[in-house]
Design a protein around this motif. Sequence first.
Motif, PDB file in Angstrom:
ATOM      1  N   SER A   3       0.833  -1.209   0.000  1.00 19.89           N
ATOM      2  CA  SER A   3       0.000   0.000   0.000  1.00 19.89           C
ATOM      3  C   SER A   3       0.863   1.252   0.000  1.00 19.89           C
ATOM      4  O   SER A   3       0.526   2.243  -0.663  1.00 19.89           O
TER       5      SER A   3
ATOM      6  N   SER B  73      -4.166  -3.552   5.341  1.00 22.99           N
ATOM      7  CA  SER B  73      -5.236  -3.538   4.346  1.00 22.99           C
ATOM      8  C   SER B  73      -6.164  -4.708   4.622  1.00 22.99           C
ATOM      9  O   SER B  73      -5.719  -5.815   4.873  1.00 22.99           O
TER      10      SER B  73
ATOM     11  N   ASP C 199      -5.220  -2.729  -5.181  1.00 24.87           N
ATOM     12  CA  ASP C 199      -4.288  -3.049  -4.090  1.00 24.87           C
ATOM     13  C   ASP C 199      -4.967  -4.071  -3.187  1.00 24.87           C
ATOM     14  O   ASP C 199      -6.077  -3.851  -2.703  1.00 24.87           O
ATOM     15  N   VAL C 200      -4.297  -5.213  -2.984  1.00 19.00           N
ATOM     16  CA  VAL C 200      -4.930  -6.310  -2.247  1.00 19.00           C
ATOM     17  C   VAL C 200      -4.335  -6.424  -0.847  1.00 19.00           C
ATOM     18  O   VAL C 200      -3.214  -5.995  -0.601  1.00 19.00           O
TER      19      VAL C 200
ATOM     20  N   ASP D  88      -5.771   2.421   1.735  1.00 21.29           N
ATOM     21  CA  ASP D  88      -6.346   1.934   2.996  1.00 21.29           C
ATOM     22  C   ASP D  88      -7.351   2.971   3.498  1.00 21.29           C
ATOM     23  O   ASP D  88      -7.026   3.866   4.274  1.00 21.29           O
TER      24      ASP D  88
END
Length: 527
Positions: A22, A45, A65-66, A34
């Motif tokens: 992130s 996250s 973004d995971v 986030d």
Amino acid sequence: MSSTAAAPLTLGTAGHIDHGKSALIAALTGRDTDRLPEERRRGISIELGYAPLELPSGRALSVIDVPGHERFVRTMVAGASGIDMYLLCVAADDGVMPQTREHVAVLRGLGVEHGVVAVTKADVGEPDLAAEEISELLPGAEAVAVSALRSTGIDELLAALERVAAELPGRAATHDGEAARLHVDRSFTLRGIGTVVTGTLWSGRLAAGDSVRILPRGLEARVRSVQVHDRSVESASAGQRVALNLAGVSWRELGRGDVLCAAGAEHEPTHHLDTRLAIESRAERPLERGTRVQVHHGTREAPGRAYPLEGEAIAPGASGMVQLRLESPLVPATGDRLIVRQIAPPDTLGGGIVLDPRPRRHGGGERVLRRLAALERGKAPSDEPSANGAAPQPRTAPAPPDPPALDDAAQRLAEILRTDGERPRADAELAEAAGLDPSGAHTRLGDLVRAGEAVRVARNLHFAPDPLASLESSIVALCERDGEATIAGVRDELGTSRRYAQALLEHLDATKVTRRLGDSHVLRRRR
Ligand SMILES: Nc1nc2c(ncn2[C@@H]2O[C@H](COP(=O)(O)OP(=O)(O)O)[C@@H](O)[C@H]2O)c(=O)[nH]1
Ligand SMILES: [Mg+2]
């Protein structure tokens, strides 16, 4: 490549928790992904984050973004499904960790082969050590050392992403002409606007005014407006991340996992799927008959049981045809990728490709395997309707011209070929048996090939399609078992002659099922 320069692409992050994913996306895009108060408070996250990333050339990527935490791998799979390229983050002070490996397995299962590795936190760790571990995990991938904290390596990373993106056609190239389908990842309401859903448009186009269906529930709605990265657009195309304002449904009636498709599209929920699954070599045990698994497709998941069709089990590192019988529905299409995870302890077992999205419940057996092998090669099965009696999947390729009418002489040749089965006589003897001269037989064999009643396998040798398909699937099974097939091996295994074995292997090479390596023939890996 100017033709692909404008194609929309999505990039997904991957990597272990706290490896700086992130922070790096924030450094690249200026956006904090986030967003949830809990994410801010805990500093991790939990949900998927989204941001547009403009590359130096001006090309825009949509970033997903995971989360890296082991408890949120399922969220990672939902985010990674449908992406075009990855940005794998590995912290220089930590190296390759469990979710680094699992995320790589997910990417592999989803067929996401292109991307860049960022060796993050280069300011505190040893980037060279981490890079070495990565090259074992992902041989050939380009790795760039970066520090989001010090802003070093960012330009090199952008340049590497640019190079990878330049080679990718994106979904628009292959899926723009299909019916619209969007896998929903969020649904919310905005004051004065109403229901908004977001997701990646997997295929087709969506525009204001379109009528859509929301599956599996079958709700109907109308698209009021379409946005791509906060800008209103007339229509969105395959591969773009979109936000839709919908009329006719409440935001509470739909959410992540739902599939929104064009009102006339043929997509339907299904409880059965025929697939080819590849089991990770790191899996602890074979995938056995009846194993309970979690199947992830699009942004949705469903528990179910796996039934290998070519034997009792699929060993780690191997692949095979599997029927998945689900406890709740998925909405897949032919050719889609999916991920299969072990339920307890949770781990990614492998990935696969959908061969038949709506088969009936069935076991293995020659007929079934032949039909699936034909579907896998991209051919509609010639003699069998889709197992549930439905029409075969629509194809985008233009319809072939009408087959030629077959005269009596041609019918006689076809009949002899069918009777000869797996050991057809040579063309010259065939002509003689049908009472034809060589040139008359040659013309009729051409007609039979165009009509799909015969296949030319070698100079002077034709087969009827059915026995040929059955021989081919035996050879493919042999390759899968032994990793390769040789002329002598095929001769012994099929109890046939050297001449037929050689002709069949050369035919499989020519039709791109196998590839010749010296004296052996190996299966081509499907992309
Ligand atoms: N020293 C250093 N710390 C970093 C860097 N990038 C991220 N971090 C820290 O690493 C922690 C995890 O970062 P985050 O981006 O949330 O990781 P994620 O879980 O992979 O998304 C945070 O405390 C960041 O401040 C970096 O380049 N250098
Ligand atoms: Mg994060």
